[in-house]
Design a protein around this motif. Sequence first.
Motif, PDB file in Angstrom:
ATOM      1  N   PRO A  53      38.564  78.918  66.215  1.00  6.70           N
ATOM      2  CA  PRO A  53      38.471  79.229  64.776  1.00  6.70           C
ATOM      3  C   PRO A  53      39.723  79.928  64.241  1.00  6.70           C
ATOM      4  CG  PRO A  53      36.431  79.828  65.896  1.00  6.70           C
ATOM      5  CD  PRO A  53      37.388  79.392  66.968  1.00  6.70           C
ATOM      6  N   GLY A  54      40.302  80.817  65.030  1.00  8.12           N
ATOM      7  CA  GLY A  54      41.485  81.543  64.573  1.00  8.12           C
ATOM      8  C   GLY A  54      42.678  80.621  64.346  1.00  8.12           C
ATOM      9  N   VAL A  55      42.754  79.571  65.146  1.00 10.56           N
ATOM     10  CA  VAL A  55      43.862  78.612  65.004  1.00 10.56           C
ATOM     11  C   VAL A  55      43.646  77.748  63.757  1.00 10.56           C
ATOM     12  CG1 VAL A  55      44.984  76.620  66.095  1.00 10.56           C
ATOM     13  CG2 VAL A  55      44.390  78.634  67.465  1.00 10.56           C
ATOM     14  N   VAL A  56      42.396  77.362  63.523  1.00 14.15           N
ATOM     15  CA  VAL A  56      42.071  76.596  62.308  1.00 14.15           C
ATOM     16  C   VAL A  56      42.429  77.446  61.076  1.00 14.15           C
ATOM     17  CG1 VAL A  56      40.167  75.575  60.963  1.00 14.15           C
ATOM     18  CG2 VAL A  56      40.245  75.271  63.460  1.00 14.15           C
ATOM     19  N   ALA A  57      42.004  78.713  61.104  1.00  8.76           N
ATOM     20  CA  ALA A  57      42.279  79.604  59.964  1.00  8.76           C
ATOM     21  C   ALA A  57      43.777  79.765  59.748  1.00  8.76           C
ATOM     22  CB  ALA A  57      41.628  80.963  60.198  1.00  8.76           C
ATOM     23  N   ARG A  58      44.512  79.910  60.824  1.00  7.12           N
ATOM     24  CA  ARG A  58      45.960  80.104  60.740  1.00  7.12           C
ATOM     25  C   ARG A  58      46.650  78.870  60.138  1.00  7.12           C
ATOM     26  NH1 ARG A  58      50.724  82.404  60.194  1.00  7.12           N
ATOM     27  NH2 ARG A  58      52.269  81.987  61.788  1.00  7.12           N
ATOM     28  N   MET A  59      46.315  77.687  60.686  1.00  3.21           N
ATOM     29  CA  MET A  59      47.008  76.475  60.230  1.00  3.21           C
ATOM     30  C   MET A  59      46.690  76.179  58.766  1.00  3.21           C
ATOM     31  SD  MET A  59      46.976  74.051  63.544  1.00  3.21           S
ATOM     32  CE  MET A  59      48.140  72.850  62.999  1.00  3.21           C
ATOM     33  N   LEU A  60      45.416  76.329  58.405  1.00  2.76           N
ATOM     34  CA  LEU A  60      45.043  76.023  57.021  1.00  2.76           C
ATOM     35  C   LEU A  60      45.614  77.072  56.067  1.00  2.76           C
ATOM     36  CD1 LEU A  60      41.399  74.675  57.469  1.00  2.76           C
ATOM     37  CD2 LEU A  60      43.531  73.401  57.301  1.00  2.76           C
ATOM     38  N   SER A  61      45.706  78.311  56.512  1.00  7.67           N
ATOM     39  CA  SER A  61      46.292  79.350  55.648  1.00  7.67           C
ATOM     40  C   SER A  61      47.761  79.055  55.388  1.00  7.67           C
ATOM     41  CB  SER A  61      46.157  80.729  56.294  1.00  7.67           C
ATOM     42  OG  SER A  61      44.796  81.082  56.377  1.00  7.67           O
ATOM     43  N   GLU A 113      35.684  82.955  69.675  1.00  4.68           N
ATOM     44  CA  GLU A 113      37.092  82.544  69.583  1.00  4.68           C
ATOM     45  C   GLU A 113      37.448  81.659  70.778  1.00  4.68           C
ATOM     46  OE1 GLU A 113      38.627  82.673  66.934  1.00  4.68           O
ATOM     47  OE2 GLU A 113      40.631  82.168  67.547  1.00  4.68           O
ATOM     48  N   ASN A 114      36.844  80.467  70.784  1.00  3.29           N
ATOM     49  CA  ASN A 114      37.041  79.531  71.895  1.00  3.29           C
ATOM     50  C   ASN A 114      37.506  78.194  71.368  1.00  3.29           C
ATOM     51  OD1 ASN A 114      35.931  81.012  74.074  1.00  3.29           O
ATOM     52  ND2 ASN A 114      33.874  80.566  73.303  1.00  3.29           N
ATOM     53  N   SER A 115      38.322  77.494  72.177  1.00  3.80           N
ATOM     54  CA  SER A 115      38.437  76.054  71.940  1.00  3.80           C
ATOM     55  C   SER A 115      37.393  75.428  72.862  1.00  3.80           C
ATOM     56  CB  SER A 115      39.841  75.555  72.235  1.00  3.80           C
ATOM     57  OG  SER A 115      40.241  75.945  73.520  1.00  3.80           O
ATOM     58  N   ASP A 124      46.111  88.772  60.035  1.00  2.54           N
ATOM     59  CA  ASP A 124      47.301  88.740  59.191  1.00  2.54           C
ATOM     60  C   ASP A 124      47.513  87.351  58.584  1.00  2.54           C
ATOM     61  OD1 ASP A 124      48.853  90.807  58.586  1.00  2.54           O
ATOM     62  OD2 ASP A 124      50.549  90.194  59.860  1.00  2.54           O
ATOM     63  N   GLY A 125      47.732  87.295  57.287  1.00  3.39           N
ATOM     64  CA  GLY A 125      48.137  86.039  56.656  1.00  3.39           C
ATOM     65  C   GLY A 125      47.035  85.022  56.452  1.00  3.39           C
ATOM     66  N   VAL A 126      45.789  85.394  56.741  1.00  3.85           N
ATOM     67  CA  VAL A 126      44.716  84.411  56.554  1.00  3.85           C
ATOM     68  C   VAL A 126      44.318  84.391  55.075  1.00  3.85           C
ATOM     69  CG1 VAL A 126      42.314  83.865  57.110  1.00  3.85           C
ATOM     70  CG2 VAL A 126      43.905  84.481  58.926  1.00  3.85           C
ATOM     71  N   HIS A 127      44.253  83.193  54.519  1.00  6.83           N
ATOM     72  CA  HIS A 127      44.010  83.034  53.089  1.00  6.83           C
ATOM     73  C   HIS A 127      42.510  83.108  52.785  1.00  6.83           C
ATOM     74  CE1 HIS A 127      44.044  81.199  49.120  1.00  6.83           C
ATOM     75  NE2 HIS A 127      45.345  81.458  49.083  1.00  6.83           N
ATOM     76  N   PRO A 128      42.136  83.840  51.726  1.00  6.24           N
ATOM     77  CA  PRO A 128      40.707  83.994  51.414  1.00  6.24           C
ATOM     78  C   PRO A 128      39.978  82.666  51.174  1.00  6.24           C
ATOM     79  CG  PRO A 128      42.081  85.266  49.865  1.00  6.24           C
ATOM     80  CD  PRO A 128      43.003  84.630  50.839  1.00  6.24           C
ATOM     81  N   SER A 174      48.736  68.480  61.753  1.00  6.21           N
ATOM     82  CA  SER A 174      48.428  67.765  62.988  1.00  6.21           C
ATOM     83  C   SER A 174      47.644  68.681  63.921  1.00  6.21           C
ATOM     84  CB  SER A 174      49.703  67.281  63.678  1.00  6.21           C
ATOM     85  OG  SER A 174      49.344  66.636  64.885  1.00  6.21           O
ATOM     86  N   ALA A 175      46.588  68.127  64.511  1.00  9.64           N
ATOM     87  CA  ALA A 175      45.783  68.879  65.478  1.00  9.64           C
ATOM     88  C   ALA A 175      46.189  68.512  66.902  1.00  9.64           C
ATOM     89  CB  ALA A 175      44.301  68.585  65.241  1.00  9.64           C
ATOM     90  N   ALA A 176      47.299  67.765  67.028  1.00  9.56           N
ATOM     91  CA  ALA A 176      47.799  67.371  68.349  1.00  9.56           C
ATOM     92  C   ALA A 176      49.318  67.521  68.337  1.00  9.56           C
ATOM     93  CB  ALA A 176      47.400  65.923  68.651  1.00  9.56           C
ATOM     94  N   GLY A 177      49.877  67.883  69.491  1.00  7.58           N
ATOM     95  CA  GLY A 177      51.304  68.216  69.538  1.00  7.58           C
ATOM     96  C   GLY A 177      52.165  67.124  70.150  1.00  7.58           C
ATOM     97  N   GLY A 178      53.217  66.735  69.433  1.00 16.18           N
ATOM     98  CA  GLY A 178      54.138  65.714  69.933  1.00 16.18           C
ATOM     99  C   GLY A 178      55.484  66.304  70.324  1.00 16.18           C
ATOM    100  N   GLU A 179      56.416  65.383  70.614  1.00 14.41           N
ATOM    101  CA  GLU A 179      57.778  65.790  71.000  1.00 14.41           C
ATOM    102  C   GLU A 179      58.616  66.089  69.760  1.00 14.41           C
ATOM    103  OE1 GLU A 179      58.724  66.013  74.281  1.00 14.41           O
ATOM    104  OE2 GLU A 179      56.579  65.634  74.599  1.00 14.41           O
ATOM    105  N   ALA A 180      58.255  65.436  68.662  1.00 15.62           N
ATOM    106  CA  ALA A 180      58.995  65.617  67.411  1.00 15.62           C
ATOM    107  C   ALA A 180      58.051  65.274  66.261  1.00 15.62           C
ATOM    108  CB  ALA A 180      60.199  64.678  67.389  1.00 15.62           C
ATOM    109  N   ILE A 181      58.448  65.663  65.054  1.00 16.10           N
ATOM    110  CA  ILE A 181      57.640  65.319  63.873  1.00 16.10           C
ATOM    111  C   ILE A 181      57.981  63.884  63.479  1.00 16.10           C
ATOM    112  CG2 ILE A 181      57.189  65.884  61.440  1.00 16.10           C
ATOM    113  CD1 ILE A 181      56.372  68.211  63.186  1.00 16.10           C
ATOM    114  N   PRO A 182      57.003  62.975  63.452  1.00 16.06           N
ATOM    115  CA  PRO A 182      57.299  61.589  63.078  1.00 16.06           C
ATOM    116  C   PRO A 182      57.877  61.497  61.661  1.00 16.06           C
ATOM    117  CG  PRO A 182      55.083  61.759  64.027  1.00 16.06           C
ATOM    118  CD  PRO A 182      55.582  63.158  63.820  1.00 16.06           C
ATOM    119  N   GLN A 183      58.842  60.614  61.506  1.00 15.55           N
ATOM    120  CA  GLN A 183      59.461  60.479  60.184  1.00 15.55           C
ATOM    121  C   GLN A 183      58.457  60.014  59.124  1.00 15.55           C
ATOM    122  OE1 GLN A 183      63.135  58.198  59.819  1.00 15.55           O
ATOM    123  NE2 GLN A 183      62.776  58.189  57.586  1.00 15.55           N
TER     124      GLN A 183
END
Length: 280
Positions: A125-133, A111-113, A81-85, A218-227
Motif C-alpha cells: 500500500p505504501g508504494v501505491v500511495a507513493r507512486m500515485l502521489s 504493509e505487504n506486497s 511524507d509527500g502522500v497526497h490527500p 508502470s507497476a513493472a520495472g524495465g531496463e529503460a523507459i520505452p519511447q
Amino acid sequence: MQKKTRFPAQILPSVAAPKNAPVRVAGGLSAAIAQTVPSTAIQRGVSGYSSMVASQPVGAISASSQQAARERMVKRLAVLDGVHPAVIEAMRLVPRHTFIDSALVAKAYEENSLPIGYGQTISKPGVVARMLSLIMHVYAHAGARIPGRLLEVGTGCGYQAAVMSHLATEVYSIERVRGLHERARDNLRPLRVSNLHLLFGDGMAGFPSGGPYAAIISAAGGEAIPQAWTDQLAMGGRIVAPTSTDGGRQVLIVIDKTPSGLRQQALEAVHFVPLKSGVD
Ligand code: SAH
C-alpha cells in the motif's frame, strides 16, 4: 484526428473511451482486446463501495473488520511524507481485500506486497500511495483538481487501477498476462467503475488510442523507459516507473514532459517485478 490534450490534461468522459470495442494495441498484437469494465452507472464515492463491501462475504473476517483495517491502513499512509490527500481518500474507497486470494485476506491491509498468481505481486500500500502521489503533485502545482487520462502498465489484480479510477477522468490499464487481465476484470466487475478500461497486450507499446496521457505509471520495472511512453505523454505530463540502473539496482524514475524537453529524476530504490515484452 486525436484531440490534443493540454496540460492539465482534462477530458470529458463522453469523448474518451472506446467502449467495448476491439482495439488493436500498437505492436501488432492482433489478439489484443480493449475491455471496459461493464457498468450501467458510475458508482463512485463512499456509498457505492461501502454497500459492495457489506454484501461480500470475506471468509472468517467480517466486512466491518476489513473496513476498520482499511481505516488503519489509510491513517498510517496519510502521515507519510509527500502522500497526497486525494490518494488517501481513493485508497479509503477501494476494498483491497477483494483483490487478493481469500487465504491472504488477513494481510490485505498490512504493509505487504502479496502474491496474485502467475508469479506476480500486488504492490505494498505504501508504494501505491507513493507512486500515485507523485502524479497528483504535478496537478496540485498546476492548480488542477483532477488529471485527465492516466495509463497504468501492469494491471495485475486491478487494485491500483481501481484506486486510480478515483483520481482521473479516464484510466487505461494494460496487462500482458491474459490470466491476470481476466482476473482483474472479475475483481473489478462488482465495483462498477465505468471510467476504467482494461486492456490485454504488451504495455511497452503503451496504448496510443487512449492518449495523450496526463500520467503513465508502470507497476513493472524495465531496463529503460520505452519511447512509446514518452511519445504518448501529454505536454506537462509525468511518467513514474521503476527502472534498472547501470549498477543493476532498481530505482523509481520520474520523467516530466516540459516545453524544453524531457526532465528525468531518479528517486529511491524499489523492488518491482520485471517489465517483459510480448504477452503470455
Ligand atoms: N498494479 C498491479 C501490480 C501488478 S505487478 C496491482 O495492483 O495488482 C506488475 C504487473 O505488470 C504484472 O501483472 C505483470 O504481468 C505486468 N507486466 C509486466 N510487463 C508488462 C508489460 N510489458 N505490459 C503489461 N503488463 C506487464
